[in-house]
Scaffold this motif. Sequence first.
Motif, PDB file in Angstrom:
ATOM      1  N   MET A  71      40.846  63.880  67.606  1.00 56.62           N
ATOM      2  CA  MET A  71      39.632  63.086  67.374  1.00 56.62           C
ATOM      3  C   MET A  71      39.103  63.280  65.955  1.00 56.62           C
ATOM      4  SD  MET A  71      35.998  63.364  69.408  1.00 56.62           S
ATOM      5  CE  MET A  71      35.339  64.731  68.471  1.00 56.62           C
ATOM      6  N   SER A  87      31.215  63.088  66.713  1.00 55.01           N
ATOM      7  CA  SER A  87      32.454  62.334  66.759  1.00 55.01           C
ATOM      8  C   SER A  87      32.347  61.261  65.686  1.00 55.01           C
ATOM      9  CB  SER A  87      32.621  61.680  68.131  1.00 55.01           C
ATOM     10  OG  SER A  87      33.563  60.628  68.046  1.00 55.01           O
ATOM     11  N   VAL A  89      34.069  58.589  65.820  1.00 55.45           N
ATOM     12  CA  VAL A  89      34.569  57.366  66.452  1.00 55.45           C
ATOM     13  C   VAL A  89      33.377  56.475  66.796  1.00 55.45           C
ATOM     14  CG1 VAL A  89      35.887  56.419  68.373  1.00 55.45           C
ATOM     15  CG2 VAL A  89      36.531  58.631  67.388  1.00 55.45           C
ATOM     16  N   GLN A  94      35.492  51.633  67.884  1.00 59.22           N
ATOM     17  CA  GLN A  94      36.263  52.832  67.546  1.00 59.22           C
ATOM     18  C   GLN A  94      36.713  52.935  66.092  1.00 59.22           C
ATOM     19  OE1 GLN A  94      37.387  51.339  70.824  1.00 59.22           O
ATOM     20  NE2 GLN A  94      35.652  52.543  71.511  1.00 59.22           N
ATOM     21  N   CYS A  95      36.059  52.271  65.167  1.00 62.44           N
ATOM     22  CA  CYS A  95      36.350  52.540  63.760  1.00 62.44           C
ATOM     23  C   CYS A  95      35.832  53.941  63.414  1.00 62.44           C
ATOM     24  CB  CYS A  95      35.663  51.521  62.858  1.00 62.44           C
ATOM     25  SG  CYS A  95      36.418  49.886  62.906  1.00 62.44           S
ATOM     26  N   THR A  96      36.286  54.482  62.312  1.00 66.55           N
ATOM     27  CA  THR A  96      35.818  55.796  61.871  1.00 66.55           C
ATOM     28  C   THR A  96      34.574  55.622  61.000  1.00 66.55           C
ATOM     29  OG1 THR A  96      38.053  56.660  61.950  1.00 66.55           O
ATOM     30  CG2 THR A  96      36.466  57.884  60.623  1.00 66.55           C
ATOM     31  N   CYS A 108      29.075  52.637  59.781  1.00 65.88           N
ATOM     32  CA  CYS A 108      30.391  52.153  60.158  1.00 65.88           C
ATOM     33  C   CYS A 108      30.663  50.878  59.377  1.00 65.88           C
ATOM     34  CB  CYS A 108      30.468  51.879  61.656  1.00 65.88           C
ATOM     35  SG  CYS A 108      32.097  51.273  62.151  1.00 65.88           S
TER      36      CYS A 108
END
Length: 152
Positions: A71, A87, A89, A94-96, A108
């Motif tokens: 992760m 996290s 995520v 779920q982009c970083t 994001c």
Amino acid sequence: MADHPPDEGRRGFLRLLVGGWIASLAGAIAYPILRYILPPPVSEPSGGAVNAGKLAELPPNSGRVIRLGSMPAILIRVPTGEVRAFSAVCTHLQCTVQYRSDIGHIWCACHNGHYDLEGRNISGPPPKPLERLEVRVDNDGNILVARKAGTA
Ligand code: FES
């Protein structure tokens, strides 16, 4: 003149040979595809913490993305000097996420999602806060990050 009976032994051998060749070809094609699709085995930290580097190397109002097993996690040193981790995520798709020192919160880039320094989703499409991680600094100045007990 008598017809020769079919040579079943030879045909069976040829079928076996062709079948083996087709199976080998299918395996040669499928194996690299499966290796590409399936994630590599990565050991998850099982209750143990990951050393995310020295506190002295993370100035206030900065952040960086680290790996916590498979992760991505984001490590942030807020302007007051406290270290936090979440996290990385994004809870949208779920982009970083990353830390933006110019606006002072987590961002994001995929769909302009914003999270505050508590990991709460404050604008854009993310539907939920980021998972908060445990952070502590040991006596040698190492930043240790771990998932909280009971999270998966
Ligand atoms: S994936 Fe992060 S805002 Fe869409």
